[in-house]
Design an enzyme around this catalytic site. Structure first.
Site, PDB file in Angstrom:
ATOM      1  N   GLU A   1      49.295  44.344  36.521  1.00 44.33           N
ATOM      2  CA  GLU A   1      50.307  45.237  37.080  1.00 44.33           C
ATOM      3  C   GLU A   1      51.704  44.608  37.160  1.00 44.33           C
ATOM      4  O   GLU A   1      52.231  44.364  38.269  1.00 44.33           O
ATOM      5  CB  GLU A   1      49.880  45.734  38.454  1.00 44.33           C
ATOM      6  CG  GLU A   1      48.570  46.480  38.456  1.00 44.33           C
ATOM      7  CD  GLU A   1      48.304  47.243  39.745  1.00 44.33           C
ATOM      8  OE1 GLU A   1      49.040  47.060  40.724  1.00 44.33           O
ATOM      9  OE2 GLU A   1      47.344  48.021  39.761  1.00 44.33           O
TER      10      GLU A   1
ATOM     11  N   GLU B   1      40.817  48.983  37.028  1.00 43.91           N
ATOM     12  CA  GLU B   1      40.775  49.261  38.468  1.00 43.91           C
ATOM     13  C   GLU B   1      40.943  50.750  38.740  1.00 43.91           C
ATOM     14  O   GLU B   1      41.784  51.388  38.117  1.00 43.91           O
ATOM     15  CB  GLU B   1      41.905  48.572  39.237  1.00 43.91           C
ATOM     16  CG  GLU B   1      41.761  47.109  39.471  1.00 43.91           C
ATOM     17  CD  GLU B   1      42.923  46.559  40.282  1.00 43.91           C
ATOM     18  OE1 GLU B   1      43.426  47.259  41.195  1.00 43.91           O
ATOM     19  OE2 GLU B   1      43.378  45.451  39.971  1.00 43.91           O
TER      20      GLU B   1
END
Ligand SMILES: N#[N+]C[C@@H]1[C@@H](O)[C@H](O)[C@@H](O)[C@@H]2O[C@H]12
Length: 448
Positions: free
Chosen positions: A168, A354
């Protein structure tokens, strides 16, 4: 066992995910250096109730027990991260052998249990010593990251088949350097956009380093992507949604897969930067060929123009049924994102690295942790992933966030994402109802 109504291909990678700072603890043990999250979590007011990752889930000492739980769950793979400051305490310079030894044991422990390791090199815990010299605002950090990647790959590359450079970059750059809600707690848009570039450059340099190191494994990166929709067909709302899509999605997907920043990026960020930090060759390096792409999915946004800043701003319309972390539940957004990446950006294999739901889990009088909302969440998102798969998206894996409750960044221990419950005072792990349900999904390779 009846054939599941939603069946995944043979060999589909059912996994579970964690990250070093969120579970390991032992932050000053065996030579580990300090990270920006050690500094940030010890900064008064930065994290709920002053929670820190000092102990977390004590995974550094309990890793054997945790790997046994993963084996009992039946996962085919486990996504974990390596703590840069545990391996190179100052971020550059001397390597800490004890740090590498820990991950060496962890990888061997996974392989002994028939679990495939998926290694994330950077999950936000930048060595503090590098922050002291500018951190991601300093281009040198990208070079140091590539050197760190070479060190880790040199020790583990013979046994780890899946490598993720970054987790991320949006959160590292924007949440950490513009919003200031995450480490290092900076609130400066120019610094944040510069950090975006240096993080992506670090990714590109690390890919080159892994390839130079003879990487035979698959190399990728994980981005958190959001599905973004205008709150109405008002042109102002449509334009606002496009700006948020630039900010959260295209600022990463375009450099990674098109070797260029989006055409609207320069104008959007013009007030704060002229992108002078981009040098010749940077974007070709950032767009280095990958073997797979990781997608973290949590949010579907409804976006309206921000009356206070109608030219650059946006306003996220609050969800009708917010979760404990004030976001909505939209499994259809996962299918939408997977479709978009596959159709607009890359034919690479995709992994849902995720997705998950925060709850305030607790044990009832019978001792059961009945997280039925989380089961419904995963059921919906697995069905959405399967929808994308049936439309031809090359999805190869699904990793719920998270294997166990852990330190949830600025929310500390105030919310729980795990399918295993962690009682922090005793460090006892207890399977929630979702853990048993997920074990059934893995056994059936799909959903009833
Ligand atoms: N929020 N939330 C939970 C989860 C966080 O715990 C992970 O570390 C991040 O990769 C990503 O933000 C997602």
């Amino acid at each position: 066992m009846p054939e599941p109504s939603v069946r995944f291909p043979d060999g589909f990678l059912w996994g579970a995910a964690t990250a070093a700072y969120q579970i390991e603890g032992a932050v000053a043990e065996d030579g580990r250096g300090s990270s920006i999250w050690d500094t940030f979590s010890h900064t008064p007011g930065a994290v709920l109730r002053g929670d820190t990752g000092d102990i977390a889930c004590d995974h550094y000492h309990r890793w054997r027990e945790d790997l046994d739980l993963l084996r009992d769950l039946g996962v085919g793979a486990y996504r974990f991260s390596v703590a840069w400051p545990r391996v190179i305490p100052a971020g550059t310079g001397p390597v800490n052998p004890a740090g590498l030894d820990f991950y060496d044991r962890l990888v061997d422990g996974l392989l002994e249990r028939g679990i495939t390791p998926m290694l994330t090199l950077y999950h936000w815990d930048l060595p503090q010593a590098l922050q002291d010299t500018g951190g991601w605002a300093n281009r040198d950090t990208a070079e140091h990251f590539a050197d760190y990647a070479s060190v880790v790959h040199g020790r583990l590359g013979d046994r780890v088949p899946y490598w993720l450079t970054l987790n991320e970059p949006y959160c590292s750059a924007v949440v950490g350097h513009l919003e200031g809600r995450h480490a290092p707690g900076v609130r400066d848009e120019r610094v944040a956009v510069t950090a975006v570039h240096h993080l992506l450059l670090a990714h590109g340099k690390a890919v080159a380093a892994l390839r130079a190191g003879g990487a035979t494994g698959q190399v990728g990166i994980t981005c958190n992507l959001t599905s973004v929709h205008p709150a109405s067909d008002d042109p102002a709302d449509v334009a606002a949604a496009r700006r948020l899509d630039l900010h959260e999605n295209r600022m990463y997907l375009d450099p990674l897969f098109r070797a260029a920043y989006p055409e609207d990026a320069a104008a959007h960020y013009a007030p704060v930067t002229d992108f002078g930090f981009v040098r010749d060759g940077d974007l070709q390096l950032i767009a280095a060929p990958l073997d797979f792409f990781g997608v973290n999915y949590y949010e579907r946004h409804h976006v309206a123009a921000d009356p206070a800043d109608p030219v650059r701003g946006w306003r996220r319309v609050p969800p009708e049924h917010p979760t404990v972390t004030d976001i909505g539940i939209h499994p259809e957004g996962l299918a939408e994102i997977l479709d978009r990446v596959a159709k607009e950006y890359t034919p690479l294999p995709l992994v849902v690295t995720e997705t998950g739901l925060a709850l305030h889990d607790y044990a009832g009088p019978d001792g059961e942790i009945a997280d039925d909302e989380r089961i419904a969440f995963f059921d919906g998102h697995i069905r959405a992933a399967h929808d994308a798969l049936t439309r031809g998206v090359p999805l190869i894996g699904f990793f719920p966030w998270s294997f166990m409750d852990n330190f949830e960044w600025a929310s500390g221990y105030g919310v729980r994402y795990g399918i295993y419950y962690v009682d922090y005072p005793t460090q006892r792990r207890t399977p929630k109802r979702s853990a048993r349900w997920y074990a059934g999904v893995i056994r059936a390779n799909g959903l009833e």
